[in-house]
Design a protein around this motif. Sequence first.
Motif, short mmCIF file in Angstrom:
data_model
loop_
_atom_site.label_atom_id
_atom_site.label_comp_id
_atom_site.label_asym_id
_atom_site.label_seq_id
_atom_site.Cartn_x
_atom_site.Cartn_y
_atom_site.Cartn_z
N HIS A 105 -3.92 7.69 -26.85
CA HIS A 105 -4.09 6.23 -26.89
C HIS A 105 -5.17 5.73 -25.93
N SER A 106 -5.80 6.65 -25.18
CA SER A 106 -6.88 6.24 -24.28
C SER A 106 -7.90 7.37 -24.21
N ALA A 138 -1.22 2.65 -24.06
CA ALA A 138 -1.76 3.70 -23.19
C ALA A 138 -1.19 3.60 -21.79
#
Length: 220
Positions: free
Chosen positions: A98-99, A160
């Motif tokens: 997510h990041s 994230a």
Amino acid sequence: MKNKKYIGFVLAVTAATLWGVSGTFAQFLFQERDLNPEWLVSVRMTSAGFLLLCWIAFRKSKDLWQIWKQSHDRKELWIFSILGMLAVQYTYFAAIAHSNAATGTVLQYLGPLFIAVYFALKRRKLPSSIETLAIMLAVAGTYLMVTHGDWQQLSITRTALFWGIAAAVALAFYTIQPAYLLKKFNSGVVVGWGMLLGGLFFSLVGKPWIVPGYWDIQTW
């Protein structure tokens, strides 16, 4: 004793370096080859655990099956496998998915902060001045990373941030919880069973038999 501490220091630095490198590889697999963290975690834990236990068996360690003989040891091993080994692996890779690898790694290494807080509460004693300074710097660095200095907005998604903080908590638990087992059994046995059990358990989610993504020599 000094030599033993030196070896421990070298191993800790090497482990942190390899962990960060694995995060970089994972980012490539997620972003460039469409693999997902669920599949990767289940496959890597199961295969790594199996190989490590094979190595332990080859060395004929009596601890390989000894760890299953007492109910308390079995309970501690299952807790470590699911809430420790599996949790620290999945939350870290979910944060990367997510990041990116840098963000996921920095957030996870807030874990020592939670460890310091835990022992301060347990011992009813405030951290030393050096520990307090390290905690303040870790919090300040994380704040700057996730906000870029603007407290009114996040520079990363809330998802994230959630997985990153969860990874830090999981790292703290993963570090503290197996102390009892590590005093009693060979570390390879504890880690090997932890990986294998956690990987097999998570296979219900990751489904290693359903292979995602695009596979070429770089993926391998």
